[in-house]
Design a protein around this motif. Structure first.
Motif, short mmCIF file in Angstrom:
data_model
loop_
_atom_site.label_atom_id
_atom_site.label_comp_id
_atom_site.label_asym_id
_atom_site.label_seq_id
_atom_site.Cartn_x
_atom_site.Cartn_y
_atom_site.Cartn_z
N GLN A 58 41.96 7.57 28.67
CA GLN A 58 40.89 6.77 29.26
C GLN A 58 39.71 7.58 29.81
O GLN A 58 38.59 7.09 29.86
N LYS A 59 39.94 8.78 30.22
CA LYS A 59 38.87 9.62 30.76
C LYS A 59 38.25 10.52 29.69
O LYS A 59 37.03 10.67 29.60
N ALA A 60 39.10 11.15 28.90
CA ALA A 60 38.62 12.14 27.94
C ALA A 60 37.86 11.51 26.77
O ALA A 60 36.79 11.99 26.38
N LEU A 61 38.41 10.44 26.20
CA LEU A 61 37.84 9.89 24.97
C LEU A 61 36.40 9.40 25.12
O LEU A 61 35.56 9.67 24.24
N PRO A 62 36.03 8.69 26.20
CA PRO A 62 34.64 8.25 26.32
C PRO A 62 33.64 9.42 26.33
O PRO A 62 32.52 9.28 25.81
N GLU A 63 34.03 10.54 26.89
CA GLU A 63 33.14 11.70 26.90
C GLU A 63 32.95 12.24 25.48
O GLU A 63 31.84 12.65 25.10
N VAL A 64 34.01 12.22 24.70
CA VAL A 64 33.91 12.69 23.32
C VAL A 64 33.10 11.68 22.49
O VAL A 64 32.31 12.07 21.62
N GLN A 65 33.28 10.41 22.76
CA GLN A 65 32.50 9.39 22.06
C GLN A 65 31.00 9.58 22.33
O GLN A 65 30.17 9.49 21.41
N ALA A 66 30.66 9.83 23.59
CA ALA A 66 29.25 10.04 23.95
C ALA A 66 28.69 11.26 23.24
O ALA A 66 27.54 11.27 22.78
N LEU A 67 29.51 12.30 23.12
CA LEU A 67 29.09 13.51 22.43
C LEU A 67 28.84 13.23 20.95
O LEU A 67 27.86 13.71 20.36
N TYR A 68 29.71 12.43 20.35
CA TYR A 68 29.56 12.09 18.93
C TYR A 68 28.29 11.28 18.70
O TYR A 68 27.54 11.52 17.74
N THR A 69 28.03 10.31 19.57
CA THR A 69 26.82 9.50 19.46
C THR A 69 25.57 10.35 19.64
O THR A 69 24.55 10.14 18.97
#
Length: 296
Positions: A58-69
Motif C-alpha cells: 500500500q505504501k510502496a506501489l503508489p510511489e512506483v506508479q507515480a514514477l512510471y507516470t
C-alpha cells in the motif's frame, strides 16, 4: 495604355484571389486533418491501468506508479485496490475488472490462474519479504528470542494474526507457529486451512481473525494485542510498531509476491511493461527496497 493595363490587371487579380482561396482552403484542410490525427493518436495512447495488489504494498506501489507516470505521461493509474490477496482473488473470480494482480503468496496467485483470471504467460515472481513478530513501539517489556516464547512469556497475553484463509501473512504465521509445535492443522488441495488446533499454552491468547495484515498492525499499535505477525515491509508503512523478532526463513514457506496481467485486460502490453518496470528500473527498485521488499 490605360485600357491595356486594365485588360491584364483584372484577370491577374482574379487568378491571384482564386489561388489565395485555394491555398487557404488546402492549408485549413491540412491543419484540421493534422490536428484530428494528433488528437486521435493522443486518445489512442492514453491508458489507465487498474491494479489489485496485496495490502502490504500500500505504501510502496503508489510511489512506483507515480514514477512510471512521470516517465510515461500517457499512462495513469485508477484507484488501486489494496486488500488481502485471498479477497482480491475472490473479487476477480466474481467478475471484478483489473489489469494487474500482485499477490502476497504463490498459492493465491495459483488460485487466480486456475480461475482463469490471470494470463499465466505473464506471471512473474517479483519480491520476497520476511515474517516478523511486532510489538507496540517503545514496548520494552516484551522481548522475543524464539517463537516458543509466545507460549511461555507471561507478558504476552494476546497474539494477533491474519485470518489464514484470506490473509497470506496469517498463513505464514500459522506455519511458523506449527514449526514451534504451537498449532496443528490440515491443508486442503486448494490451500484452504482446516481443523486448526491451538496448543493449550496459546489457545487463549490467539486472535486469528484479522481481515488483513494492516489490521494486525493496528491491533498492536493500539494495544489491543501484545504481539502480532506482520511483514518486514509493514514496519516501514505503519507507525507505532517495531520488530521484536524475525522468524527463521525455514519456519514457513518462502514469502513470495507474484504478479501477472489479467486475462481480460484491455491494456495488456502496457500492463506487462509496468511489471517489467517494477523489476528493472533502478529508481523503482530503490523504492521497493526502502519499504522492506527484496527483489527476486
Amino acid at each position: 495604355m490605360k485600357k491595356t493595363y486594365k485588360r491584364f490587371l483584372v484577370p491577374a487579380l482574379c487568378m491571384a484571389i482564386v489561388a489565395a482561396f485555394a491555398l487557404a482552403g488546402c492549408g485549413g484542410s491540412s491543419s484540421t486533418s493534422s490536428s484530428a490525427a494528433e488528437s486521435s493518436a493522443a486518445s489512442a495512447d492514453a491508458v489507465e491501468l487498474n491494479i489489485f495488489a496485496a495490502n502490504s504494498l500500500q505504501k510502496a506501489l503508489p510511489e512506483v506508479q507515480a514514477l512510471y507516470t512521470q516517465q510515461n505521461p500517457n499512462v495513469t493509474f485508477g484507484d488501486t485496490q489494496f486488500e488481502a490477496s485471498g479477497t482480491l482473488v475472490q473479487k476477480l473470480k466474481d467478475g471484478a475488472s483489473a489489469d494487474i494482480f500482485i499477490a502476497a503468496s504463490k498459492k493465491t496467485m495459483d488460485n487466480a490462474v486456475e480461475n482463469g483470471n490471470i494470463d499465466e504467460a505473464t506471471r512473474t515472481d517479483m519480491f520476497t519479504n520476511d515474517l516478523v513478530i511486532c510489538v507496540q513501539e517503545g514496548n520494552d517489556k516484551v522481548a522475543v528470542t524464539d517463537i516458543k516464547e509466545l507460549a511461555t512469556n507471561d507478558d504476552i497475553k494476546t497474539i494477533a494474526i491474519g485470518e489464514p484463509n484470506a490473509v497470506p501473512a496469517g498463513k505464514y504465521a500459522l506455519q511458523a507457529l506449527e514449526s514451534a509445535g504451537l498449532v496443528t492443522y490440515d491443508e486442503a488441495e486448494d490451500g484452504t486451512v482446516e481443523n486448526i488446533k491451538w496448543d493449550a499454552s496459546i489457545e487463549g491468547k490467539i486472535n486469528a481473525g484479522a481481515d488483513k495484515v494492516g489490521t494486525v498492525a493496528s491491533y498492536v499499535k493500539e494495544g489491543q494485542a501484545d504481539v502480532g505477525f506482520v511483514y518486514t515491509s509493514d514496519i516501514f508503512r505503519y507507525d507505532g510498531i517495531e520488530v521484536a523478532y524475525t522468524t527463521p526463513a525455514d519456519s514457513h514457506k518462502t514469502i513470495l509476491y507474484p504478479g501477472g496481467v489479467t486475462t481480460d485486460s484491455a491494456n495488456a502490453e502496457v500492463a506487462k511493461d509496468f511489471l517489467t518496470f517494477c523489476l528493472e528500473n533502478a529508481d523503482a527498485q530503490k523504492i521497493f527496497s526502502e519499504y522492506g521488499f527484496e527483489l527476486v
